[in-house]
Design a protein around this motif. Structure first.
Motif, PDB file in Angstrom:
ATOM      1  N   LEU A 137       6.245 -13.088   6.750  1.00  0.00           N
ATOM      2  CA  LEU A 137       6.318 -13.517   8.154  1.00  0.00           C
ATOM      3  C   LEU A 137       5.440 -14.752   8.398  1.00  0.00           C
ATOM      4  CD1 LEU A 137       6.113 -10.001   9.851  1.00  0.00           C
ATOM      5  CD2 LEU A 137       8.138 -11.457   9.684  1.00  0.00           C
ATOM      6  N   PRO A 138       5.670 -15.850   7.677  1.00  0.00           N
ATOM      7  CA  PRO A 138       4.828 -17.037   7.843  1.00  0.00           C
ATOM      8  C   PRO A 138       4.964 -17.694   9.213  1.00  0.00           C
ATOM      9  CG  PRO A 138       6.735 -17.548   6.490  1.00  0.00           C
ATOM     10  CD  PRO A 138       6.729 -16.054   6.672  1.00  0.00           C
ATOM     11  N   TYR A 139       6.039 -17.360   9.915  1.00  0.00           N
ATOM     12  CA  TYR A 139       6.268 -17.932  11.248  1.00  0.00           C
ATOM     13  C   TYR A 139       5.599 -17.110  12.354  1.00  0.00           C
ATOM     14  CZ  TYR A 139       9.938 -14.327  11.252  1.00  0.00           C
ATOM     15  OH  TYR A 139      10.623 -13.136  11.164  1.00  0.00           O
ATOM     16  N   ARG A 140       4.831 -16.068  11.960  1.00  0.00           N
ATOM     17  CA  ARG A 140       4.118 -15.246  12.936  1.00  0.00           C
ATOM     18  C   ARG A 140       2.628 -15.236  12.637  1.00  0.00           C
ATOM     19  NH1 ARG A 140       7.611  -9.698  13.839  1.00  0.00           N
ATOM     20  NH2 ARG A 140       9.660 -10.631  14.165  1.00  0.00           N
ATOM     21  N   THR A 141       1.861 -14.719  13.573  1.00  0.00           N
ATOM     22  CA  THR A 141       0.404 -14.678  13.399  1.00  0.00           C
ATOM     23  C   THR A 141      -0.072 -13.367  12.806  1.00  0.00           C
ATOM     24  OG1 THR A 141       0.115 -13.882  15.672  1.00  0.00           O
ATOM     25  CG2 THR A 141       0.019 -16.274  15.306  1.00  0.00           C
ATOM     26  N   GLU A 142       0.783 -12.324  12.819  1.00  0.00           N
ATOM     27  CA  GLU A 142       0.372 -11.020  12.310  1.00  0.00           C
ATOM     28  C   GLU A 142       1.488 -10.381  11.492  1.00  0.00           C
ATOM     29  OE1 GLU A 142      -0.878  -8.481  15.459  1.00  0.00           O
ATOM     30  OE2 GLU A 142      -2.716  -9.604  15.871  1.00  0.00           O
ATOM     31  N   TYR A 143       1.084  -9.568  10.519  1.00  0.00           N
ATOM     32  CA  TYR A 143       2.008  -8.774   9.723  1.00  0.00           C
ATOM     33  C   TYR A 143       2.205  -7.425  10.424  1.00  0.00           C
ATOM     34  CZ  TYR A 143       3.888  -6.346   5.606  1.00  0.00           C
ATOM     35  OH  TYR A 143       4.669  -5.613   4.737  1.00  0.00           O
ATOM     36  N   ILE A 144       3.197  -6.680  10.008  1.00  0.00           N
ATOM     37  CA  ILE A 144       3.434  -5.357  10.580  1.00  0.00           C
ATOM     38  C   ILE A 144       2.281  -4.418  10.252  1.00  0.00           C
ATOM     39  CG2 ILE A 144       5.941  -5.632  10.466  1.00  0.00           C
ATOM     40  CD1 ILE A 144       5.906  -3.836   7.963  1.00  0.00           C
ATOM     41  N   ASN A 145       2.179  -3.332  11.002  1.00  0.00           N
ATOM     42  CA  ASN A 145       1.178  -2.304  10.735  1.00  0.00           C
ATOM     43  C   ASN A 145       1.738  -1.383   9.642  1.00  0.00           C
ATOM     44  OD1 ASN A 145      -0.554  -0.060  10.742  1.00  0.00           O
ATOM     45  ND2 ASN A 145      -1.009  -0.299  12.920  1.00  0.00           N
ATOM     46  N   LEU A 146       1.461  -1.738   8.392  1.00  0.00           N
ATOM     47  CA  LEU A 146       2.037  -1.008   7.263  1.00  0.00           C
ATOM     48  C   LEU A 146       1.592   0.453   7.210  1.00  0.00           C
ATOM     49  CD1 LEU A 146       3.827  -1.068   4.757  1.00  0.00           C
ATOM     50  CD2 LEU A 146       1.887  -1.985   3.469  1.00  0.00           C
ATOM     51  N   PRO A 147       0.294   0.761   7.377  1.00  0.00           N
ATOM     52  CA  PRO A 147      -0.104   2.179   7.362  1.00  0.00           C
ATOM     53  C   PRO A 147       0.610   3.008   8.432  1.00  0.00           C
ATOM     54  CG  PRO A 147      -2.031   0.795   7.068  1.00  0.00           C
ATOM     55  CD  PRO A 147      -0.887  -0.121   7.422  1.00  0.00           C
ATOM     56  N   LYS A 148       0.788   2.436   9.610  1.00  0.00           N
ATOM     57  CA  LYS A 148       1.486   3.162  10.683  1.00  0.00           C
ATOM     58  C   LYS A 148       2.945   3.381  10.323  1.00  0.00           C
ATOM     59  CE  LYS A 148       2.453   3.023  15.652  1.00  0.00           C
ATOM     60  NZ  LYS A 148       2.283   2.243  16.913  1.00  0.00           N
ATOM     61  N   LEU A 149       3.573   2.379   9.703  1.00  0.00           N
ATOM     62  CA  LEU A 149       4.969   2.532   9.282  1.00  0.00           C
ATOM     63  C   LEU A 149       5.089   3.641   8.243  1.00  0.00           C
ATOM     64  CD1 LEU A 149       7.939   1.720   9.052  1.00  0.00           C
ATOM     65  CD2 LEU A 149       7.241  -0.098   7.466  1.00  0.00           C
ATOM     66  N   ILE A 150       4.200   3.649   7.267  1.00  0.00           N
ATOM     67  CA  ILE A 150       4.230   4.690   6.233  1.00  0.00           C
ATOM     68  C   ILE A 150       4.093   6.072   6.860  1.00  0.00           C
ATOM     69  CG2 ILE A 150       2.984   5.638   4.248  1.00  0.00           C
ATOM     70  CD1 ILE A 150       2.174   2.698   3.602  1.00  0.00           C
ATOM     71  N   SER A 151       3.140   6.196   7.771  1.00  0.00           N
ATOM     72  CA  SER A 151       2.928   7.475   8.448  1.00  0.00           C
ATOM     73  C   SER A 151       4.159   7.887   9.245  1.00  0.00           C
ATOM     74  CB  SER A 151       1.708   7.371   9.363  1.00  0.00           C
ATOM     75  OG  SER A 151       1.517   8.562  10.096  1.00  0.00           O
ATOM     76  N   GLY A 152       4.781   6.929   9.932  1.00  0.00           N
ATOM     77  CA  GLY A 152       5.971   7.224  10.730  1.00  0.00           C
ATOM     78  C   GLY A 152       7.131   7.693   9.871  1.00  0.00           C
ATOM     79  N   LEU A 153       7.336   7.054   8.728  1.00  0.00           N
ATOM     80  CA  LEU A 153       8.415   7.460   7.824  1.00  0.00           C
ATOM     81  C   LEU A 153       8.154   8.848   7.254  1.00  0.00           C
ATOM     82  CD1 LEU A 153       9.034   4.073   5.970  1.00  0.00           C
ATOM     83  CD2 LEU A 153      10.454   5.123   7.743  1.00  0.00           C
ATOM     84  N   HIS A 154       6.898   9.127   6.936  1.00  0.00           N
ATOM     85  CA  HIS A 154       6.549  10.488   6.503  1.00  0.00           C
ATOM     86  C   HIS A 154       6.863  11.495   7.601  1.00  0.00           C
ATOM     87  CE1 HIS A 154       3.507   9.041   3.236  1.00  0.00           C
ATOM     88  NE2 HIS A 154       4.715   9.214   2.746  1.00  0.00           N
ATOM     89  N   GLY A 155       6.619  11.090   8.841  1.00  0.00           N
ATOM     90  CA  GLY A 155       6.893  11.980   9.960  1.00  0.00           C
ATOM     91  C   GLY A 155       8.361  12.318  10.110  1.00  0.00           C
ATOM     92  N   HIS A 156       9.217  11.435   9.639  1.00  0.00           N
ATOM     93  CA  HIS A 156      10.664  11.684   9.672  1.00  0.00           C
ATOM     94  C   HIS A 156      11.140  12.424   8.424  1.00  0.00           C
ATOM     95  CE1 HIS A 156      11.804   9.603  13.350  1.00  0.00           C
ATOM     96  NE2 HIS A 156      11.038   8.585  13.006  1.00  0.00           N
ATOM     97  N   GLY A 157      10.222  12.716   7.506  1.00  0.00           N
ATOM     98  CA  GLY A 157      10.577  13.486   6.325  1.00  0.00           C
ATOM     99  C   GLY A 157      10.888  12.677   5.082  1.00  0.00           C
ATOM    100  N   PHE A 158      10.697  11.359   5.127  1.00  0.00           N
ATOM    101  CA  PHE A 158      11.013  10.521   3.982  1.00  0.00           C
ATOM    102  C   PHE A 158       9.843  10.429   3.001  1.00  0.00           C
ATOM    103  CE2 PHE A 158      13.750   8.776   7.349  1.00  0.00           C
ATOM    104  CZ  PHE A 158      14.974   8.788   6.710  1.00  0.00           C
ATOM    105  N   SER A 159      10.172  10.268   1.734  1.00  0.00           N
ATOM    106  CA  SER A 159       9.200   9.790   0.769  1.00  0.00           C
ATOM    107  C   SER A 159       9.151   8.271   0.893  1.00  0.00           C
ATOM    108  CB  SER A 159       9.606  10.174  -0.660  1.00  0.00           C
ATOM    109  OG  SER A 159       9.535  11.572  -0.828  1.00  0.00           O
ATOM    110  N   VAL A 160       8.002   7.692   0.563  1.00  0.00           N
ATOM    111  CA  VAL A 160       7.831   6.245   0.669  1.00  0.00           C
ATOM    112  C   VAL A 160       7.486   5.671  -0.694  1.00  0.00           C
ATOM    113  CG1 VAL A 160       6.480   4.371   1.707  1.00  0.00           C
ATOM    114  CG2 VAL A 160       7.114   6.363   3.088  1.00  0.00           C
ATOM    115  N   ARG A 161       8.141   4.565  -1.035  1.00  0.00           N
ATOM    116  CA  ARG A 161       7.772   3.809  -2.221  1.00  0.00           C
ATOM    117  C   ARG A 161       7.343   2.414  -1.781  1.00  0.00           C
ATOM    118  NH1 ARG A 161      12.522   3.129  -4.807  1.00  0.00           N
ATOM    119  NH2 ARG A 161      12.303   5.149  -5.818  1.00  0.00           N
ATOM    120  N   LEU A 162       6.235   1.930  -2.297  1.00  0.00           N
ATOM    121  CA  LEU A 162       5.856   0.535  -2.118  1.00  0.00           C
ATOM    122  C   LEU A 162       6.319  -0.225  -3.347  1.00  0.00           C
ATOM    123  CD1 LEU A 162       2.270   0.750  -0.569  1.00  0.00           C
ATOM    124  CD2 LEU A 162       4.474   0.533   0.599  1.00  0.00           C
ATOM    125  N   THR A 163       7.149  -1.232  -3.154  1.00  0.00           N
ATOM    126  CA  THR A 163       7.643  -2.041  -4.263  1.00  0.00           C
ATOM    127  C   THR A 163       6.946  -3.393  -4.193  1.00  0.00           C
ATOM    128  OG1 THR A 163       9.547  -2.786  -2.958  1.00  0.00           O
ATOM    129  CG2 THR A 163       9.857  -0.854  -4.321  1.00  0.00           C
TER     130      THR A 163
END
Length: 236
Positions: A137-163
């Protein structure tokens, strides 16, 4: 048991990230347009049948663009795949839409999980926000909240892989790999893959080729990471 993967090229070249090593920039367009393409469902069924006959265990949604830009299409694919009963269904994503429009994607995620999606793989280049922002996201000042996204996906029952795409000046040493592993453990990420950035021999996009040429791992960097993994990791 051998785990074999059947890749489903979902969506189009449309993308909300600006990765300098983007595969769609460095490869021919192959007729892929910047809109949701029509699907030849007859051929898709044939591909699914061939995959099952070849003992494929995993179906992976990926693309030359960002699959989550067309969430309804992902649902259509998954509905069509039901009769083939793949044990594992995964999706590769930059995570931007899922992080920034979590409420809008809540129903989609619930539907995908119900239809059998097991794992969501998030593309990264680092465990810190700023390097990820510079790449995705070079056209923005901030990146997404990755820890919050991981937690949210876990909350929906998904496993998460970081590639993680390993690149010079990003993840380029044993120490940084160790820090990346610590980050995944801290946030209870189930899987982590690390792949060195590569460049094609004959580039279609000079700017992307130049970036990968400048940031590919040196032989010493790659060997240091390999030695670390051989010492610390377990072969599966």
């Amino acid at each position: 048991m051998r785990i074999q993967t059947f890749s489903i090229i979902a969506g189009s070249e449309a993308c909300n990230a600006r990765c300098p090593f983007c595969v769609s920039k460095m490869t021919p367009p192959l007729g892929v347009e910047l809109k949701e393409p029509d699907v030849n469902w007859r051929n898709f069924d044939i591909a699914c049948k061939l995959a099952k006959q070849s003992d494929v265990t995993t179906a992976m949604f990926t693309g030359k663009g960002e699959p989550t830009l067309f969430p309804a299409q992902i649902t259509k694919y998954m509905e069509q795949m039901q009769k083939y009963d793949f044990p594992l269904i995964e999706m590769q994503t930059n995570g931007i839409k899922l992080a920034e429009e979590s409420e809008n994607y809540k129903e989609h995620l619930q539907t995908w999980h119900r239809l059998g999606m097991t794992t969501i793989a998030i593309s990264i280049v680092h465990y810190l926000p700023e390097p990820n922002r510079k790449v995705y996201l070079p056209y923005r000042t901030e990146y997404i909240n990755l820890p919050k996204l991981i937690s949210g996906l876990h909350g929906h029952g998904f496993s998460v892989r970081l590639t993680c795409i390993a690149a010079n000046m990003y993840i380029d040493s044993a120490k940084k790999v160790e820090n990346l592993v610590s980050f995944t453990q801290m946030h209870k990420v189930e899987q982590l893959t690390i792949t060195p950035v590569n460049k094609p021999e004959h580039p279609e996009h000079q700017e992307a080729w130049d970036w990968t040429n400048a940031h590919h791992l040196t032989e010493d960097q790659l060997n240091e990471i390999k030695d670390y993994l051989q010492e610390k990791a377990s072969l599966l």
